[in-house]
Design a protein around this motif. Sequence first.
Motif, short mmCIF file in Angstrom:
data_model
loop_
_atom_site.label_atom_id
_atom_site.label_comp_id
_atom_site.label_asym_id
_atom_site.label_seq_id
_atom_site.Cartn_x
_atom_site.Cartn_y
_atom_site.Cartn_z
N VAL A 163 0.84 -1.20 0.00
CA VAL A 163 0.00 0.00 0.00
C VAL A 163 0.87 1.25 0.00
O VAL A 163 0.60 2.23 -0.72
N SER A 164 1.97 1.23 0.77
CA SER A 164 2.89 2.36 0.78
C SER A 164 3.53 2.54 -0.59
O SER A 164 3.75 3.66 -1.06
N GLY A 165 3.85 1.42 -1.24
CA GLY A 165 4.39 1.48 -2.60
C GLY A 165 3.42 2.14 -3.56
O GLY A 165 3.83 2.89 -4.46
N ALA A 166 2.13 1.87 -3.38
CA ALA A 166 1.11 2.50 -4.23
C ALA A 166 1.04 4.00 -3.97
O ALA A 166 0.83 4.80 -4.89
N LEU A 167 1.23 4.41 -2.72
CA LEU A 167 1.25 5.83 -2.40
C LEU A 167 2.43 6.53 -3.07
O LEU A 167 2.34 7.69 -3.47
N VAL A 168 3.54 5.80 -3.21
CA VAL A 168 4.70 6.34 -3.90
C VAL A 168 4.42 6.46 -5.40
O VAL A 168 4.66 7.49 -6.03
N LEU A 192 -8.06 -6.88 6.04
CA LEU A 192 -8.36 -5.63 5.34
C LEU A 192 -7.18 -5.18 4.47
O LEU A 192 -7.37 -4.70 3.36
N ALA A 193 -5.97 -5.34 5.01
CA ALA A 193 -4.78 -4.95 4.25
C ALA A 193 -4.63 -5.80 2.99
O ALA A 193 -4.28 -5.28 1.92
N LEU A 194 -4.90 -7.09 3.09
CA LEU A 194 -4.82 -7.95 1.90
C LEU A 194 -5.88 -7.58 0.87
O LEU A 194 -5.61 -7.56 -0.34
N LEU A 195 -7.08 -7.26 1.34
CA LEU A 195 -8.12 -6.81 0.42
C LEU A 195 -7.71 -5.50 -0.25
O LEU A 195 -7.94 -5.28 -1.44
N GLY A 196 -7.07 -4.63 0.54
CA GLY A 196 -6.60 -3.36 -0.01
C GLY A 196 -5.55 -3.56 -1.09
O GLY A 196 -5.57 -2.89 -2.13
N VAL A 197 -4.64 -4.52 -0.87
CA VAL A 197 -3.61 -4.81 -1.87
C VAL A 197 -4.25 -5.31 -3.16
O VAL A 197 -3.89 -4.87 -4.27
#
Length: 588
Positions: free
Chosen positions: A71-76, A422-427
């Motif tokens: 998720v942090s990588g996506a923010l980058v 939730l984090a896995l769903l977000g990924v």
Amino acid sequence: MIPIPVEFQAPLALGVLGLLFVGFLTERYPPAAIALFGATVYLLLGFISTDELMGVFSNPAPVTIGALFVVSGALVRTGVLEAVSNRLVKGAEAHPALTIALMILGTMIVSAIMNNTPVVMVLIPIAIKVASAAGIAPTRLLIPISYAAVLGGTWTLIGTSSNLLVDGVARSSGLEAFDIFEITPFALVGTTAGILTLLLLGPWLLPNRDSRSGMISDAETEFMSEFRVTKDSPLIGRSVGDVARLNRPGMRVLHVRRSGSVVRALTSEVKLEAGDVVILMATAPELLTLNEDEDMRLGIRAPYRSEEVTTLEAFVAPQADSGYRLPELNLGSRFGATVLGVSRQNHRPGLDLRNVRLRPADRVLLEGPKDRLANLAEETSLMAATEPSARSFRRRRAPIAVGTLLAIVTLAAFDVMPIGALALLGVAFILVMRCIDADEAWASVDGSILILIISMLAVGTALQNTGAIEMLVGAAAPIFAVMPPWLIIFALYGLTSLLTELVTNNAIAVIVTPIAIGLAQSAGIDPRVLVMTVMLATSASFATPVGYQTNTLVYGAANYRFTDFLKIGLPMNLVVGLATSAALSLML
């Protein structure tokens, strides 16, 4: 496995733990390697079964952290972190102390209402840039960021998972559920003491050490490039200063050439005309993003464009002759390559791309058919053509990435679903929405941090299996029995804090909470006071990088040593513990 008599298992497990921490202190091997070695020793001694060791890999903590890396990588990739960090960097350049103070305060506030692990993960790259802008080493800022997240997590019942776990164990023992803000007054006392400790001792005890690489990342390297304003361009008639794409923080226009001459006017006020050539410096991500605009012909263009192109970065060979201009290499006609930009360490390469005289070690950013660019090294002085790690920003998908992160922490805060799920769903969602490509997603996961966390979870399981923690608590119980009530609070906080530094806080929460309730009942103390003592002590861990997940994250992000945490963390543990215990004792 080696058979060990039951009576020797707990002392031996503690002995191995001691050797493990000696390994961390000496730092002859990476922390992840030392932790993994310790976990395998416990496995060979039979203190943890193979099934239990494999079961550690399904623990929600490493799964959550791994997913949040993505998720942090996506923010980058979507430019969110770039935008936030640029704002903070500007503030740090003008008002460094105020900017850092606001970062610390913001970290604490946000950590009080959401899981502090994703908060720190998002802040790490921003903090590194802010530290650089403020003229300090990242090691002076990342530990305070982690400590601020830890302190903020103690403010509310939902600030950290161990608070919720202690509340659950207490309810199962017959106590009423804790209010979300019941511990807040005591936590604020501890937070005040902790911040004062950082302010007074930080300048002397925090390490002043550069980052591990000491090199400029690909995302920060500036390339010189240019583009021609076409006759049907929407930029015609607009001044350079009014074109948002040309005024991003990672980009600066050098000058405008018109009919072969530089326009003699303030660059930002130059109104663009058809045929103008705009010379600029930009970071690789900003340059690649600009290259996706159809109304800009970026760089020295190839005479034809292939349907399938790739972006490559090449270096001028050390033994190459100096002085060749880019047009003399005929990269367009020979390889179908467009030269997007040229970078030279600490220097501007030339007046414009066509007049750059190449030198050894110059970096050239190219676009063209991959099969033909593969022959560059054999037929030119360019070598090591590789795909750059920097990629164009997908700014249109930024709201999706931000919304996904907010959804993860908000739904987790309301206990809709565990944060790991939730984090896995977000990924899965951000991958489907193309916020980040799959190869970037997997590359953004820091394997060494995950191995360190997984290994220490295995160590904690082994200590529980052997009864090592119960042995320590049992040895302390007779001493607690003869103490006055106020001293029990101080001693219980100290013991809980010590155990939390050795084993994961959630394990200690489960073990110590029932003991605290029993102590309260035998000493005639309100059990809620001692339960809150356990709650706050398991949440405030400062002295080791393995005692709390946010400490582990910053440990791997900067050039920290194990002893760095001991130097500042031990005084933090002592001062915060004394202040919090004193506040709790007022309830007696």
